[in-house]
Design a protein around this motif. Structure first.
Motif, short mmCIF file in Angstrom:
data_model
loop_
_atom_site.label_atom_id
_atom_site.label_comp_id
_atom_site.label_asym_id
_atom_site.label_seq_id
_atom_site.Cartn_x
_atom_site.Cartn_y
_atom_site.Cartn_z
N ALA A 91 0.84 -1.20 0.00
CA ALA A 91 0.00 0.00 0.00
C ALA A 91 0.87 1.25 0.00
O ALA A 91 0.56 2.23 -0.70
N GLU A 92 1.96 1.21 0.78
CA GLU A 92 2.87 2.36 0.82
C GLU A 92 3.52 2.58 -0.54
O GLU A 92 3.65 3.73 -1.00
N GLU A 93 3.93 1.50 -1.20
CA GLU A 93 4.52 1.60 -2.53
C GLU A 93 3.53 2.19 -3.53
O GLU A 93 3.91 2.96 -4.43
N LEU A 94 2.26 1.84 -3.37
CA LEU A 94 1.22 2.33 -4.28
C LEU A 94 0.72 3.72 -3.90
O LEU A 94 -0.11 4.30 -4.61
N LYS A 95 1.19 4.23 -2.76
CA LYS A 95 0.82 5.56 -2.28
C LYS A 95 -0.68 5.68 -2.00
O LYS A 95 -1.34 6.66 -2.36
N VAL A 96 -1.21 4.64 -1.36
CA VAL A 96 -2.61 4.65 -0.92
C VAL A 96 -2.67 4.19 0.53
O VAL A 96 -1.75 3.54 1.02
N GLY A 97 -3.73 4.54 1.23
CA GLY A 97 -3.89 4.13 2.62
C GLY A 97 -4.10 2.63 2.72
O GLY A 97 -4.78 2.04 1.87
N TYR A 98 -3.56 2.02 3.77
CA TYR A 98 -3.67 0.57 3.90
C TYR A 98 -5.11 0.12 4.09
O TYR A 98 -5.53 -0.89 3.49
N SER A 99 -5.88 0.81 4.92
CA SER A 99 -7.27 0.40 5.16
C SER A 99 -8.06 0.40 3.86
O SER A 99 -8.82 -0.54 3.56
N TRP A 100 -7.89 1.46 3.07
CA TRP A 100 -8.57 1.52 1.78
C TRP A 100 -8.09 0.41 0.86
O TRP A 100 -8.89 -0.25 0.20
N PHE A 101 -6.77 0.21 0.83
CA PHE A 101 -6.19 -0.80 -0.06
C PHE A 101 -6.70 -2.20 0.29
O PHE A 101 -7.09 -2.96 -0.60
N ARG A 102 -6.71 -2.53 1.57
CA ARG A 102 -7.16 -3.86 1.98
C ARG A 102 -8.61 -4.10 1.58
O ARG A 102 -8.95 -5.15 1.03
N LYS A 103 -9.47 -3.11 1.82
CA LYS A 103 -10.88 -3.25 1.48
C LYS A 103 -11.08 -3.35 -0.03
O LYS A 103 -11.83 -4.20 -0.52
N ALA A 104 -10.40 -2.47 -0.77
CA ALA A 104 -10.56 -2.46 -2.23
C ALA A 104 -10.00 -3.74 -2.85
O ALA A 104 -10.60 -4.30 -3.78
N PHE A 105 -8.88 -4.22 -2.33
CA PHE A 105 -8.26 -5.43 -2.88
C PHE A 105 -9.17 -6.64 -2.67
O PHE A 105 -9.36 -7.44 -3.59
N LYS A 106 -9.77 -6.74 -1.49
CA LYS A 106 -10.65 -7.88 -1.22
C LYS A 106 -11.90 -7.81 -2.08
O LYS A 106 -12.38 -8.83 -2.60
N GLN A 107 -12.43 -6.60 -2.27
CA GLN A 107 -13.61 -6.45 -3.12
C GLN A 107 -13.28 -6.79 -4.57
O GLN A 107 -14.09 -7.40 -5.27
N TYR A 108 -12.07 -6.43 -5.00
CA TYR A 108 -11.68 -6.62 -6.40
C TYR A 108 -11.32 -8.07 -6.70
O TYR A 108 -11.66 -8.59 -7.77
N THR A 109 -10.64 -8.75 -5.77
CA THR A 109 -10.14 -10.10 -6.03
C THR A 109 -10.90 -11.19 -5.28
O THR A 109 -10.78 -12.37 -5.63
N GLY A 110 -11.65 -10.81 -4.24
CA GLY A 110 -12.34 -11.80 -3.42
C GLY A 110 -11.49 -12.33 -2.28
O GLY A 110 -11.95 -13.19 -1.52
N MET A 111 -10.25 -11.83 -2.14
CA MET A 111 -9.35 -12.27 -1.07
C MET A 111 -8.65 -11.07 -0.45
O MET A 111 -8.36 -10.09 -1.15
N ALA A 112 -8.38 -11.15 0.83
CA ALA A 112 -7.56 -10.14 1.47
C ALA A 112 -6.14 -10.22 0.91
O ALA A 112 -5.71 -11.28 0.45
N PRO A 113 -5.39 -9.11 0.92
CA PRO A 113 -4.04 -9.11 0.33
C PRO A 113 -3.13 -10.20 0.88
O PRO A 113 -2.42 -10.86 0.13
N ASN A 114 -3.16 -10.41 2.20
CA ASN A 114 -2.29 -11.42 2.81
C ASN A 114 -2.65 -12.81 2.33
O ASN A 114 -1.77 -13.64 2.03
N GLN A 115 -3.96 -13.11 2.21
CA GLN A 115 -4.39 -14.42 1.73
C GLN A 115 -4.04 -14.62 0.26
O GLN A 115 -3.69 -15.72 -0.16
N TYR A 116 -4.14 -13.56 -0.51
CA TYR A 116 -3.77 -13.64 -1.93
C TYR A 116 -2.28 -13.98 -2.07
O TYR A 116 -1.90 -14.82 -2.89
N LEU A 117 -1.46 -13.33 -1.25
CA LEU A 117 -0.02 -13.58 -1.29
C LEU A 117 0.29 -15.01 -0.88
O LEU A 117 1.13 -15.68 -1.49
#
Length: 296
Positions: A212-238
């Motif tokens: 999230a820091e590399e992408l220059k976005v807030g982590y809370s927003w990134f986590r929520k958006a990533f799960k909505q977009y992919t169906g998985m939380a970032p950590n689970q996707y990794l």
């Protein structure tokens, strides 16, 4: 084009496949035309006053013109070109084109456990039968492919068009997911880069917070958006990426279990083995033994 309509026989083998196509066709309704026409099959005929109840699902694609739709769970709604209308079993509904425009409609009627599972898991809802997808070549091509295959009814055609129907539903669902983001193009760029960073740093220590820091976005927003977009939380996707990569590495005899765990930056061999079994149902050793026997 000449209007086309075909009602298809279904046998027990077709039903065992999990999805069957009952009918398909296309109709081009000119302006100021009575709809549906009097030559509509009696089983499917309806009037605007009385509506209709079916015992199957239908997917209707309006590719030109406009009209209106109403059902028990959906108030009177405008229908534009590029709209998918989903009809549900035992749900009274009615629809018609505007007399000023007419419309072009393509449809398939389907039933089976696969579709029931889609509804059970809320991929589609009787409360939202009008889906504004837009004019998509992929959807149009699938409708015409299904129609063309039904013209000859060659052996095995039912599973073939059932598969095409599932593909069609997958495209519809994907388009709805993309449309759920207000700034779809920007979101896609961010998510694509996030997934690239995960793959690129799979063998290193990288956290979702750092991404999230590399992408220059807030982590809370990134986590929520990533799960909505992919169906998985970032950590689970990794983790899923690492498990998939470990499967490939384990099938190389020269790689030890320890080296695979180390290469993918798991904190320990024990943790890797426990996680691998949780995700696959097999220990790394068992997975390797079964996999290598296939190539003996």
């Amino acid at each position: 084009m000449t209007n086309y309509c075909k009602y298809l026989p279904v046998n027990q083998d077709d039903e065992a496949w999990g999805l069957t196509v009952l009918n398909t066709g296309f109709t081009h309704i000119p302006r100021s035309t009575v709809y549906p026409s009097k030559d509509h099959p009696s089983k499917y005929y309806f009037t605007w006053k009385n509506g209709r109840v079916l015992h199957e699902y239908q997917i209707i694609y309006i590719t030109q013109g406009s009209g209106i739709f109403e059902s028990e769970h959906c108030k009177l709604t405008q229908v534009q070109e590029g709209t998918i209308i989903l009809l549900f079993p035992n749900e009274r509904h009615r629809y018609k084109p505007d007399s000023d425009t007419g419309w072009h409609e393509y449809w398939i009627g389907i039933k089976g456990q696969i579709m029931e599972n889609f509804i059970l898991n809320k991929f589609f809802s009787v409360q939202k039968p009008i889906l504004n997808i837009g004019l998509k070549d992929a959807l149009f091509n699938l409708f015409t492919e299904i129609i063309n295959i039904t013209k000859s009814e060659k052996p095995g055609y039912q599973p073939l068009i059932a598969g095409a129907s599932v593909h069609l539903l997958g495209i519809i669902h994907a388009e709805l997911k993309k449309a759920s983001f207000q700034d779809g193009n920007n979101i896609q760029v961010i998510m694509d880069k996030a997934r690239f960073l995960m793959r690129d740093h799979m063998n290193q220590h990288i956290t979702p917070e750092e991404i999230a820091e590399e992408l220059k976005v807030g982590y809370s927003w990134f986590r929520k958006a990533f799960k909505q977009y992919t169906g998985m939380a970032p950590n689970q996707y990794l983790i899923q990426l690492k498990i998939q990569q470990s499967k490939e590495l384990l099938l190389v005899p020269e790689n030890s279990i320890k080296s695979v765990a180390y290469r993918l930056n798991f904190e320990s061999v024990t943790y890797f083995s426990k996680l691998f079994k949780m995700k696959t149902g097999l220990t790394p050793v068992n997975y390797r033994n079964i996999g290598l026997k296939k190539y003996d």
